[in-house]
Enzyme design. Structure first.
Site, mmCIF file in Angstrom:
data_model
loop_
_atom_site.group_PDB
_atom_site.id
_atom_site.type_symbol
_atom_site.label_atom_id
_atom_site.label_comp_id
_atom_site.label_asym_id
_atom_site.label_seq_id
_atom_site.Cartn_x
_atom_site.Cartn_y
_atom_site.Cartn_z
ATOM 1 N N ARG A 13 0.832 -1.239 0.055
ATOM 2 C CA ARG A 13 -0.011 0.045 -0.088
ATOM 3 C C ARG A 13 0.876 1.319 -0.039
ATOM 4 N NH1 ARG A 13 -3.847 -0.900 4.752
ATOM 5 N NH2 ARG A 13 -2.325 -2.617 5.308
ATOM 6 N N TYR A 387 37.489 28.549 -10.541
ATOM 7 C CA TYR A 387 37.378 27.445 -11.315
ATOM 8 C C TYR A 387 37.870 27.597 -12.858
ATOM 9 C CZ TYR A 387 35.269 22.883 -12.981
ATOM 10 O OH TYR A 387 35.284 21.692 -13.366
#
Ligand code: UD1
Ligand code: MG
Length: 456
Positions: A13, A387
């Site tokens: 269920r 970066y």
């Protein structure tokens, strides 16, 4: 003591590919809560009976102190406990061992209730945790004669008189282990469900003259199980209410105890105030006098004394120093470590960076892989370009530097102590201390220039 946790059921269920006992309550699998209860009782031996999604369950929760028994196929609760028998300590001397049976999908049983049940079993009894329900539909009923428990009858096997019984079996029980080992192999499955019922051991105990004791939970939710998302949500609210009450009891001010979610451990000092809709995950420490405004998510972080977290902040794996002011709309990512009286304002993201005392980044900035000194002012729109697409580099900004607005710091790069960067600078080489550094195309104005007109 042995603890057997039944966790082989399917959980149809839940309508989910995730095994039922792995669905989270307060951020942790249901089964993890049950294992924690077993540990809290000081059990020497914990065996989880798993079946549906078995390997996934084991992989998610395996630990050195757990034994696992596979139940395949699932032929009932008695059959499930039988699979655990080889893992149990059956010794009868110097004292007989006991086995506590818990359900992997019943997450909120209090340790105090379980201790009461264990005490009820004493040294020689079978003890059942039972409850009285106005609507006992679906549960096994406790059949008593002259007040004494004689057996349990399942709903599907019960007659009308038995169905009217309001005392139900929660499923949690304590039995002498040697007796379990004797009884389980003799269980039959001639009942309405064709299953080997653990509950049939009650009549066996009675026929041997073993007394059957009962104990009761303090609250109904302690023995409620999760079979559906509705029940999962209901128990989540119960748990969160309990956590909120615990916080208020030790003096935390909650704007609304129904609107806080703690999915882990929240440690608060004195005079902490938390506004609505905040979520705390992992281990979060709020020191004395901290306030957290509405709609913040804090995960694995420490917030120093007197710091203020304004609305809509997201803080994860970070440290905020005393008297600092964060947000609104700030994001502190892993490795952000802020000193005392630091201001981080709206739309500022800080990652893997330290910012020392009295420094400010109040508007629209990205500070990544940076070391920032004290009394630094980081202007609006400042970006550390950390970066290059392959590697990350550090930016160092020394004490008392002033970073003008809309500046890019192309790392690795250092801004010296007391340096000033003019607005709009793209810094690609170190800026010397105490000087103004600016990289900017010269401004010019063209007299007599005309705007182009649209052609007709
Ligand atoms: C069981 C009890 C019932 C009690 C009720 C409380 C029996 C026969 N009945 O009924 O008296 O009122 O719980 O909720 O014990 N499980 C396994 N393997 C199996 C079957 C079940 O591991 O083969 C686990 C399930 O995952 C669950 C627990 O045992 O955690 C109970 O199983 P469930 O099917 O819910 O039992 P009920 O029929 O509700
Ligand atoms: Mg059930």
């Amino acid at each position: 003591m042995n603890v057997v946790i039944l966790a082989a059921g399917k959980g149809k269920r839940m309508h989910s590919d995730l095994p039922k006992v792995l669905h989270p309550l307060a951020g942790r699998p249901l089964l993890a809560h049950v294992i924690e209860s077993a540990r809290e009782l000081g059990a020497e031996n914990i065996c989880v009976v798993h079946g549906h999604g078995g390997e996934q369950v084991r992989a998610a929760l395996d630990a050195p102190d757990l034994a696992w028994a596979l139940q395949e196929p699932q032929l009932g609760t008695g059959h499930a406990v039988m699979q655990a028998l080889p893992h149990l300590d059956i010794a009868v001397s110097p004292a007989p061992t006991f086995t506590l049976v818990l359900y992997g999908d019943v997450p909120l049983t209090r340790a105090s209730t379980l201790r009461r049940l264990v005490a009820a079993a004493g040294s020689d009894k079978l003890a059942l945790l039972t409850a009285y329900l106005d609507n006992p539909l679906g549960y096994g009923r406790i059949v008593r004669v002259d007040g004494r428990v004689v057996r349990i009858v399942e709903e599907k096997d019960a007659d009308d008189a038995e169905r009217a019984i309001r005392e139900i079996n929660t499923g949690i029980l304590v039995a002498p282990t040697a007796a379990l080992a004797r009884w389980l192999p003799t269980l039959g499955n001639r009942n309405a469900q064709g299953e080997y019922y653990l509950t049939d051991i009650v009549a066996m105990a009675v026929s041997e003259g073993m007394p059957v004791a009962t104990a009761h939970p303090d609250a109904a939710w302690e023995t409620e199980g999760v079979n559906s998302k509705l029940q999962l949500a209901a128990l989540e609210r119960v748990h969160q209410r309990n956590v909120a009450e615990g916080l208020m009891t030790v003096g935390v001010t909650l704007a609304d105890p129904a609107r806080i979610d703690v999915r882990g451990e929240l440690l608060c000092g004195r005079d902490v105030a938390i506004d609505v809709n905040c979520v705390f995950e992992g281990r979060v420490e709020l020191a004395d006098g901290v306030s957290v405004a509405a709609n913040c998510v804090l995960k694995n972080c420490r917030i120093g004394r007197g710091a203020r977290i304004a609305p809509f902040c997201h803080i994860e794996d970070a440290v905020v120093g005393e008297q600092s002011i964060i947000g609104p709309y700030a994001r502190l990512r892993p490795g952000a470590e802020l000193g005392r009286d630091v201001h981080v304002g709206n739309f500022v993201e800080v990652k893997n960076s330290t910012i020392a005392d009295h420094s400010k980044a109040n508007h629209l900035a990205y500070i990544g892989d940076a070391t920032i000194g004290s009394r630094v002012n980081v202007g609006a729109g400042t970006i550390t370009c950390n970066y290059d697409g392959a590697n990350k580099f550090r930016t160092v900004i020394e004490d008392d530097a002033f970073i003008g607005s809309d500046t890019q710091l192309v790392a690795p790069v250092t801004v010296g102590r007391g340096a000033t960067l003019g607005a709009g600078t793209t810094l690609t080489r170190d800026a010397p201390p105490d000087q103004l550094t600016v990289s900017r195309a010269k401004q010019m104005s063209i007299p007599g220039w005309k705007r182009p007109m649209k052609k007709k």
